[in-house]
Design an enzyme around this catalytic site. Structure first.
Site, PDB file in Angstrom:
ATOM      1  N   LYS A 184      -6.215  15.601  -1.455  1.00 58.28           N
ATOM      2  CA  LYS A 184      -6.444  14.368  -2.220  1.00 58.28           C
ATOM      3  C   LYS A 184      -5.187  13.491  -2.238  1.00 58.28           C
ATOM      4  O   LYS A 184      -5.266  12.264  -2.147  1.00 58.28           O
ATOM      5  CB  LYS A 184      -6.887  14.709  -3.653  1.00 58.28           C
ATOM      6  CG  LYS A 184      -7.039  13.488  -4.562  1.00 58.28           C
ATOM      7  CD  LYS A 184      -8.142  12.575  -4.070  1.00 58.28           C
ATOM      8  CE  LYS A 184      -8.415  11.285  -4.758  1.00 58.28           C
ATOM      9  NZ  LYS A 184      -7.758  10.741  -5.840  1.00 58.28           N
ATOM     10  N   SER A 231     -12.476  11.933  -5.072  1.00 55.32           N
ATOM     11  CA  SER A 231     -12.275  10.499  -4.828  1.00 55.32           C
ATOM     12  C   SER A 231     -13.581   9.751  -4.984  1.00 55.32           C
ATOM     13  O   SER A 231     -14.641  10.245  -4.611  1.00 55.32           O
ATOM     14  CB  SER A 231     -11.719  10.244  -3.427  1.00 55.32           C
ATOM     15  OG  SER A 231     -11.626   8.841  -3.241  1.00 55.32           O
ATOM     16  N   HIS A 260      -5.023  11.737   0.970  1.00 56.09           N
ATOM     17  CA  HIS A 260      -6.087  10.715   0.924  1.00 56.09           C
ATOM     18  C   HIS A 260      -5.555   9.468   0.210  1.00 56.09           C
ATOM     19  O   HIS A 260      -5.728   8.343   0.674  1.00 56.09           O
ATOM     20  CB  HIS A 260      -7.315  11.256   0.188  1.00 56.09           C
ATOM     21  CG  HIS A 260      -8.296  10.204  -0.258  1.00 56.09           C
ATOM     22  ND1 HIS A 260      -8.061   9.376  -1.344  1.00 56.09           N
ATOM     23  CD2 HIS A 260      -9.497   9.815   0.247  1.00 56.09           C
ATOM     24  CE1 HIS A 260      -9.063   8.533  -1.487  1.00 56.09           C
ATOM     25  NE2 HIS A 260      -9.960   8.787  -0.538  1.00 56.09           N
ATOM     26  N   ASN A 261      -4.896   9.686  -0.911  1.00 54.29           N
ATOM     27  CA  ASN A 261      -4.395   8.543  -1.672  1.00 54.29           C
ATOM     28  C   ASN A 261      -3.272   7.814  -0.941  1.00 54.29           C
ATOM     29  O   ASN A 261      -3.152   6.588  -1.038  1.00 54.29           O
ATOM     30  CB  ASN A 261      -3.925   8.989  -3.062  1.00 54.29           C
ATOM     31  CG  ASN A 261      -5.097   9.136  -4.011  1.00 54.29           C
ATOM     32  OD1 ASN A 261      -6.199   9.456  -3.584  1.00 54.29           O
ATOM     33  ND2 ASN A 261      -4.876   8.907  -5.283  1.00 54.29           N
ATOM     34  N   GLU A 293      -4.999   5.661   1.261  1.00 52.04           N
ATOM     35  CA  GLU A 293      -5.561   4.575   0.426  1.00 52.04           C
ATOM     36  C   GLU A 293      -4.493   3.485   0.175  1.00 52.04           C
ATOM     37  O   GLU A 293      -4.774   2.285   0.309  1.00 52.04           O
ATOM     38  CB  GLU A 293      -6.036   5.196  -0.895  1.00 52.04           C
ATOM     39  CG  GLU A 293      -6.566   4.237  -1.941  1.00 52.04           C
ATOM     40  CD  GLU A 293      -6.897   4.966  -3.259  1.00 52.04           C
ATOM     41  OE1 GLU A 293      -7.641   5.962  -3.229  1.00 52.04           O
ATOM     42  OE2 GLU A 293      -6.399   4.537  -4.314  1.00 52.04           O
TER      43      GLU A 293
HETATM   44  C1  6PG Z   1      -9.797   7.723  -5.783  1.00 51.27           C
HETATM   45  C2  6PG Z   1      -8.520   7.051  -6.227  1.00 51.27           C
HETATM   46  C3  6PG Z   1      -8.102   7.404  -7.608  1.00 51.27           C
HETATM   47  C4  6PG Z   1      -6.755   6.794  -7.986  1.00 51.27           C
HETATM   48  C5  6PG Z   1      -6.796   5.324  -8.160  1.00 51.27           C
HETATM   49  C6  6PG Z   1      -5.524   4.735  -8.766  1.00 51.27           C
HETATM   50  O1  6PG Z   1      -9.754   8.282  -4.709  1.00 51.27           O
HETATM   51  O2  6PG Z   1     -10.809   7.651  -6.486  1.00 51.27           O
HETATM   52  O3  6PG Z   1      -7.503   7.444  -5.360  1.00 51.27           O
HETATM   53  O4  6PG Z   1      -8.014   8.796  -7.692  1.00 51.27           O
HETATM   54  O5  6PG Z   1      -6.348   7.342  -9.162  1.00 51.27           O
HETATM   55  O6  6PG Z   1      -7.066   4.705  -6.968  1.00 51.27           O
HETATM   56  O7  6PG Z   1      -4.407   4.987  -7.997  1.00 51.27           O
HETATM   57  P1  6PG Z   1      -3.086   4.109  -8.185  1.00 51.27           P
HETATM   58  O8  6PG Z   1      -3.011   3.719  -9.636  1.00 51.27           O
HETATM   59  O9  6PG Z   1      -1.951   4.997  -7.832  1.00 51.27           O
HETATM   60  O10 6PG Z   1      -3.233   2.933  -7.308  1.00 51.27           O
END
Ligand code: 6PG
Length: 494
Positions: free
Chosen positions: A209, A153, A212-213, A216
């Site tokens: 991960k 990330s 984590h997302n 996010e």
């Molecule tokens: C990270 C992000 C990355 C992710 C983008 C786009 O941790 O660097 O999670 O890996 O691919 O944020 O995600 P979306 O297109 O699903 O919003």
């Protein structure tokens, strides 16, 4: 003999770190990178900055030819074909794959395998589904080649200058790349600790991960709602909202996403002079990791409601045309024009946001604990919180507190059971309820914030309405129920 070689390499790496204008070149690459998109390129240069000789290759040859011309004083071994690339690497080879997830990664791996030797290590740094990561490990390790599925990330900036790294797979392979990962990982500003740790067996790195997302997605949605309330309930100008986010970033909400939100809201479009946020269409994209997080939560019977609502709202945003039509026939409620003290109300929004953020992180970290039960992993929430403190998209001051909570009790089932978090949510629920209730009354969408309260209200109650659910299931389907006063499974003749 081998020991001397390793020592020499280290000396050379140290020298290269210090020498800026000329380089000690070794014959072989210490590390390889396949795929020179933003992530692969960033990783390659990051390794090189840290004194490693980096072998690189890419399907698209133009970029390689360009690099040959521009990066002459860097320790790069540039190969236009996989054979040359593989031969250029010191054994056991450590090869980082930054090829698009799915078919392209698969093709690259299939072409690499016959060229590799037993003991070589492939590291997949893409957003791969953890089940694919498990399957790939099984497939590849049949050949005696190691596969590490590594969550990464931090985007472009993280790859280039330090990301948060979540490697999962064989501990033997991990040991061999541990040092190089520590060198290129982000360093937590609090204690300079590298944001990388061994996550666990196959699949667990990519699993970490994905969650984590999910977090996010939740953070992004909650921040967007706080902005929307300030903009369309309090009618604050964009620059004022930017300044509130900046202020919030100096307090308990301190995080990368709050920081960039303030910067985004302070940015204006060159073409129209309008705030950038006003020239961007309200249709959100998603590459799928948020959806995966929700799917995992559903499979593991764990409530990940803030993330899931965030995914749904992105999908709802895709229905732009329908929304345009709906806006002509579906009406707003009568707006309650009660005058409020703006400063005080903004503070209530800040508290509501922190309340909901805690709930969302509580849900995400509880999912890690649940995965341990399901898969027999030993994901360590203390270590995961620590490697999220820098480099990654969800880096936030809050993660230090989460790390503390799990350090005090590594069996903690939910951070809401920790003293710090229980006292914050108990106290901030009042503001969260006020902000959500007002918004709902006025027709301002606050789906993420409301779902956080919904989770809190169900989680904090010893008794919830699930007894009536059980009764109905038993009534129409004889699905049976448990009793409060006796062990066993019962059916009632309704
Ligand atoms: C990270 C992000 C990355 C992710 C983008 C786009 O941790 O660097 O999670 O890996 O691919 O944020 O995600 P979306 O297109 O699903 O919003």
């Amino acid at each position: 003999m081998v020991k001397i070689l390793i020592l020499n390499k280290k000396v050379i790496q140290e020298l290269n770190k210090k020498l800026r204008y000329w380089r000690v070149t070794m014959e072989k690459g210490d590390v390889g990178v396949v795929g020179l998109g933003v992530m692969g390129y960033g990783f390659a240069m990051n390794f090189e900055d840290k004194g490693y000789t980096v072998s690189i290759t890419n399907w698209e040859k133009d970029i390689l030819r360009k690099l040959k011309k521009t990066e002459t004083n860097r320790n790069l071994i540039i190969s236009e074909d996989l054979e040359g690339f593989v031969q250029s690497l010191d054994k056991p080879r450590k090869i980082f794959l930054f090829v698009k997830a799915g078919k392209p990664t698969e093709n690259t791996i299939n072409k690499l395998i016959p060229l590799l030797d037993k003991g070589d290590i492939l590291i997949d740094g893409g957003n791969t589904h953890y089940k694919d990561s498990i399957n790939k490990t099984n497939e590849i390790e049949k050949y005696g080649i190691y596969y590490i599925g590594m969550g990464v990330s931090g985007g472009e900036e993280g790859a280039r200058h330090g990301a948060s790294l979540m490697p999962g797979g064989s501990p033997i392979a991990y040991k061999q790349i541990e040092l190089m990962l520590s060198d290129i990982a982000a360093k937590a500003p609090q204690d300079d600790e590298p944001c990388v740790t061994y996550i666990g067996p196959k699949g667990s790195g990519h699993f970490t991960k994905i969650v984590h997302n999910g977090i996010e997605y939740g953070d992004i949605q909650l921040i967007a709602e706080a902005y929307f309330i300030m903009r369309y309930s309090l009618y604050l100008p964009v620059e004022k909202i930017a300044s509130y986010f900046k202020e919030w970033n100096a307090g308990e909400l301190n995080s990368y996403l709050i920081e960039i939100t303030s910067k985004i809201l302070s940015t204006y479009d060159d073409k129209t002079g309008k705030p950038m946020v006003d020239v961007i269409l309200d249709r959100a994209g998603s590459k799928g990791t948020g959806k995966w997080a929700s799917q995992i939560a559903l499979d593991l019977h764990m409530p990940l409601s803030v993330t899931t609502e965030a995914v749904f709202i992105r999908y709802l945003s895709e229905l732009k045309d329908q929304r345009i039509e709906a806006s002509k026939i579906l009406t707003s409620p009568n707006i309650d024009e009660a005058s409020v003290n703006v400063e005080e109300y903004v503070e209530q929004i800040r508290r509501a946001l922190y309340f909901a953020k805690i709930i969302s992180y509580a849900q995400g970290f509880a999912l890690y604990s649940r995965a341990n039960e399901e898969y027999g992993w030993e994901l360590d929430n203390y270590k995961i919180a620590k490697i999220f403190r820098s480099g990654c998209v969800i880096r936030a001051e809050l993660l230090d507190k989460i790390a503390n909570a799990y350090q005090m009790n590594n069996k903690l089932s939910n951070i809401l059971q920790n003293d710090y978090f229980s006292s914050v949510v108990n106290s901030y629920q009042k503001e969260a309820r006020t902000v959500v209730a007002d918004s709902i009354k006025n027709g301002v969408p606050v789906t993420g914030l409301a779902s956080a309260i919904g989770y809190f209200d169900n989680y904090r109650l010893e008794k919830i309405s699930a007894n009536l659910i059980q009764a109905q299931r038993d009534y129409f389907g004889a699905h049976t129920f448990e009793r409060v006063d006796e062990e066993g499974s019962f059916h009632h003749k309704w």
